[in-house]
Design a protein around this motif. Structure first.
Motif, PDB file in Angstrom:
ATOM      1  N   HIS A 192       0.859  -1.184   0.000  1.00 54.95           N
ATOM      2  CA  HIS A 192       0.000   0.000   0.000  1.00 54.95           C
ATOM      3  C   HIS A 192       0.897   1.237   0.000  1.00 54.95           C
ATOM      4  CE1 HIS A 192      -3.620  -2.356   0.646  1.00 54.95           C
ATOM      5  NE2 HIS A 192      -2.965  -3.035   1.575  1.00 54.95           N
ATOM      6  N   HIS A 193       0.950   1.928  -1.123  1.00 54.02           N
ATOM      7  CA  HIS A 193       1.832   3.080  -1.264  1.00 54.02           C
ATOM      8  C   HIS A 193       1.220   4.317  -0.620  1.00 54.02           C
ATOM      9  CE1 HIS A 193       4.692   1.069  -3.912  1.00 54.02           C
ATOM     10  NE2 HIS A 193       3.645   0.510  -4.502  1.00 54.02           N
ATOM     11  N   HIS A 194       2.109   5.232  -0.220  1.00 58.14           N
ATOM     12  CA  HIS A 194       1.651   6.449   0.437  1.00 58.14           C
ATOM     13  C   HIS A 194       0.817   7.327  -0.490  1.00 58.14           C
ATOM     14  CE1 HIS A 194       4.123   5.523   3.880  1.00 58.14           C
ATOM     15  NE2 HIS A 194       5.200   5.409   3.109  1.00 58.14           N
ATOM     16  N   SER A 195       1.039   7.262  -1.797  1.00 61.95           N
ATOM     17  CA  SER A 195       0.293   8.094  -2.733  1.00 61.95           C
ATOM     18  C   SER A 195      -1.191   7.755  -2.753  1.00 61.95           C
ATOM     19  CB  SER A 195       0.872   7.954  -4.148  1.00 61.95           C
ATOM     20  OG  SER A 195       0.773   6.617  -4.596  1.00 61.95           O
ATOM     21  N   LEU A 254      -5.559  12.985   2.410  1.00 67.32           N
ATOM     22  CA  LEU A 254      -4.539  13.484   3.320  1.00 67.32           C
ATOM     23  C   LEU A 254      -4.304  14.972   3.138  1.00 67.32           C
ATOM     24  CD1 LEU A 254      -2.431  12.872   5.479  1.00 67.32           C
ATOM     25  CD2 LEU A 254      -0.815  12.314   3.646  1.00 67.32           C
ATOM     26  N   ARG A 255      -4.237  15.421   1.906  1.00 68.82           N
ATOM     27  CA  ARG A 255      -4.012  16.848   1.655  1.00 68.82           C
ATOM     28  C   ARG A 255      -5.119  17.696   2.253  1.00 68.82           C
ATOM     29  NH1 ARG A 255      -5.770  20.792  -1.443  1.00 68.82           N
ATOM     30  NH2 ARG A 255      -7.389  19.442  -2.287  1.00 68.82           N
ATOM     31  N   ALA A 256      -6.380  17.300   1.995  1.00 67.25           N
ATOM     32  CA  ALA A 256      -7.511  18.064   2.504  1.00 67.25           C
ATOM     33  C   ALA A 256      -7.573  18.024   4.028  1.00 67.25           C
ATOM     34  CB  ALA A 256      -8.806  17.519   1.908  1.00 67.25           C
ATOM     35  N   ALA A 257      -7.268  16.853   4.615  1.00 64.85           N
ATOM     36  CA  ALA A 257      -7.330  16.712   6.068  1.00 64.85           C
ATOM     37  C   ALA A 257      -6.277  17.570   6.750  1.00 64.85           C
ATOM     38  CB  ALA A 257      -7.160  15.245   6.453  1.00 64.85           C
ATOM     39  N   ILE A 269       2.306  13.788  12.492  1.00 65.31           N
ATOM     40  CA  ILE A 269       1.401  12.718  12.047  1.00 65.31           C
ATOM     41  C   ILE A 269       1.219  12.751  10.530  1.00 65.31           C
ATOM     42  CG2 ILE A 269      -0.992  11.914  12.124  1.00 65.31           C
ATOM     43  CD1 ILE A 269      -1.032  12.899  15.062  1.00 65.31           C
ATOM     44  N   ALA A 270       1.027  13.948   9.994  1.00 61.40           N
ATOM     45  CA  ALA A 270       0.830  14.077   8.548  1.00 61.40           C
ATOM     46  C   ALA A 270       2.073  13.628   7.783  1.00 61.40           C
ATOM     47  CB  ALA A 270       0.496  15.521   8.198  1.00 61.40           C
ATOM     48  N   ALA A 271       3.241  13.991   8.301  1.00 64.15           N
ATOM     49  CA  ALA A 271       4.485  13.597   7.636  1.00 64.15           C
ATOM     50  C   ALA A 271       4.644  12.087   7.645  1.00 64.15           C
ATOM     51  CB  ALA A 271       5.675  14.271   8.313  1.00 64.15           C
ATOM     52  N   ARG A 272       4.368  11.454   8.779  1.00 64.70           N
ATOM     53  CA  ARG A 272       4.490   9.998   8.869  1.00 64.70           C
ATOM     54  C   ARG A 272       3.484   9.314   7.959  1.00 64.70           C
ATOM     55  NH1 ARG A 272       8.443   7.730   9.271  1.00 64.70           N
ATOM     56  NH2 ARG A 272       7.436   5.847  10.085  1.00 64.70           N
ATOM     57  N   ALA A 273       2.266   9.844   7.890  1.00 64.74           N
ATOM     58  CA  ALA A 273       1.251   9.258   7.008  1.00 64.74           C
ATOM     59  C   ALA A 273       1.671   9.342   5.554  1.00 64.74           C
ATOM     60  CB  ALA A 273      -0.091   9.950   7.207  1.00 64.74           C
ATOM     61  N   GLY A 274       2.437  10.384   5.217  1.00 64.27           N
ATOM     62  CA  GLY A 274       2.922  10.543   3.854  1.00 64.27           C
ATOM     63  C   GLY A 274       4.271   9.910   3.611  1.00 64.27           C
ATOM     64  N   GLY A 275       4.826   9.245   4.631  1.00 67.00           N
ATOM     65  CA  GLY A 275       6.103   8.561   4.457  1.00 67.00           C
ATOM     66  C   GLY A 275       7.318   9.433   4.659  1.00 67.00           C
ATOM     67  N   ALA A 276       7.149  10.611   5.277  1.00 69.24           N
ATOM     68  CA  ALA A 276       8.276  11.530   5.477  1.00 69.24           C
ATOM     69  C   ALA A 276       8.690  11.540   6.949  1.00 69.24           C
ATOM     70  CB  ALA A 276       7.897  12.932   5.006  1.00 69.24           C
ATOM     71  N   ALA A 292       8.893  12.619  10.699  1.00 66.22           N
ATOM     72  CA  ALA A 292       7.984  13.258  11.646  1.00 66.22           C
ATOM     73  C   ALA A 292       8.577  14.565  12.168  1.00 66.22           C
ATOM     74  CB  ALA A 292       7.671  12.309  12.798  1.00 66.22           C
ATOM     75  N   LEU A 293       9.888  14.574  12.428  1.00 69.59           N
ATOM     76  CA  LEU A 293      10.539  15.777  12.944  1.00 69.59           C
ATOM     77  C   LEU A 293      10.476  16.909  11.922  1.00 69.59           C
ATOM     78  CD1 LEU A 293      12.202  17.209  15.097  1.00 69.59           C
ATOM     79  CD2 LEU A 293      14.270  16.242  14.047  1.00 69.59           C
ATOM     80  N   THR A 294      10.737  16.579  10.674  1.00 66.79           N
ATOM     81  CA  THR A 294      10.667  17.599   9.620  1.00 66.79           C
ATOM     82  C   THR A 294       9.259  18.165   9.509  1.00 66.79           C
ATOM     83  OG1 THR A 294      12.437  16.531   8.366  1.00 66.79           O
ATOM     84  CG2 THR A 294      10.996  18.029   7.160  1.00 66.79           C
ATOM     85  N   GLY A 295       8.261  17.279   9.559  1.00 61.58           N
ATOM     86  CA  GLY A 295       6.879  17.730   9.473  1.00 61.58           C
ATOM     87  C   GLY A 295       6.496  18.636  10.627  1.00 61.58           C
ATOM     88  N   ALA A 296       6.962  18.295  11.837  1.00 63.67           N
ATOM     89  CA  ALA A 296       6.644  19.102  13.014  1.00 63.67           C
ATOM     90  C   ALA A 296       7.289  20.483  12.927  1.00 63.67           C
ATOM     91  CB  ALA A 296       7.097  18.377  14.277  1.00 63.67           C
ATOM     92  N   LEU A 297       8.571  20.515  12.566  1.00 62.37           N
ATOM     93  CA  LEU A 297       9.285  21.790  12.488  1.00 62.37           C
ATOM     94  C   LEU A 297       8.729  22.682  11.382  1.00 62.37           C
ATOM     95  CD1 LEU A 297      12.963  20.583  13.017  1.00 62.37           C
ATOM     96  CD2 LEU A 297      11.464  21.723  14.669  1.00 62.37           C
ATOM     97  N   ARG A 298       8.246  22.048  10.317  1.00 63.55           N
ATOM     98  CA  ARG A 298       7.727  22.795   9.172  1.00 63.55           C
ATOM     99  C   ARG A 298       6.534  23.662   9.579  1.00 63.55           C
ATOM    100  NH1 ARG A 298       7.702  18.959   4.430  1.00 63.55           N
ATOM    101  NH2 ARG A 298       6.179  17.875   5.721  1.00 63.55           N
TER     102      ARG A 298
END
Length: 229
Positions: free
Chosen positions: A6-9, A15-18, A191-198, A200-206
């Protein structure tokens, strides 16, 4: 037989809308609450502003997502109709075009023509939609899904700073809401970063950087207006 991957795409549509809805709900409502609180408004007025922001924001997100994604869906339908006509009037040219795509991806000409023939025999329009136009069921525009997801997640996100304002002492509404909102934004980004396969730290700091900047700006404006009006 191994299970399918099951790919992240596959999550990209909702995911984008959420993420957009929840992030906007937290950030815009927190900014509104902090701005009004910094203007030394009463606790009741602060909560009224927050609730009004939640309702207006959720409706705005739903309408904006629906219109935006509907425009994307309209473009997809128009492109598919053009392709359908081209297949009806110039099947050989479309066959060559499809083969050219496969040649550019590394197949030799004979095999590319064979693949084009077999895929066209199965579903020519689907083959062209996927390989020529880049359209697929996974990335298909879904206006209603995007609108409902954005409205719901905006409401959930906006409820957090409102709840923090309700629980905070009257003199501490702005800092409590700011702190709770930044923690929530960091969690959402992770959470969003992990769901997209990226990362988590980068997503949080962003989201933390932009969130802090927005809250500082609204607090400054609220304090400025509160001392001059």
């Amino acid at each position: 037989m191994p299970s399918a991957i099951h790919h992240h795409s596959q999550r990209i549509g909702w995911l984008r809308a959420a993420v957009l809805g929840a992030n906007d709900g937290i950030l815009s409502t927190a900014g509104l609450v902090i701005g009004v609180a910094s203007a030394e408004a009463s606790a009741g007025n602060v909560l009224l502003a927050g609730v009004a922001g939640l309702v207006a924001g959720a409706m705005s997100m739903a309408a904006g997502e629906y219109v935006s994604v509907s425009s994307q869906a309209d473009t997809e339908r128009a492109d598919l109709e053009l392709e359908r006509r081209a297949l009806a009037t110039n099947a050989q040219g479309e066959r060559e075009e499809l083969a050219d795509i496969y040649v550019s991806r590394g197949l030799d000409r004979a095999l590319a023509l064979q693949v084009a023939d077999q895929l066209s025999a199965h579903d020519a329009l689907a083959a062209h939609a996927r390989d020529e136009l880049g359209l697929s069921g996974t990335l298909k525009a879904r206006p209603v899904q995007a609108a409902v997801t954005s409205a719901l997640t905006f409401s959930v996100g906006a409820a957090m700073p409102i709840a923090a304002a309700v629980l905070a002492p009257a003199d501490w509404i702005a800092p409590v809401v700011a702190g709770a909102s930044l923690v929530s934004l960091a969690g959402l980004g992770a959470i969003a970063a992990r769901a997209g396969g990226a990362s988590a730290l980068t997503g949080a700091l962003r989201v933390l950087g932009w969130g802090a900047l927005a809250m500082i700006a609204t607090a400054a404006i609220g304090r400025l207006v509160g001392t001059t009006v």
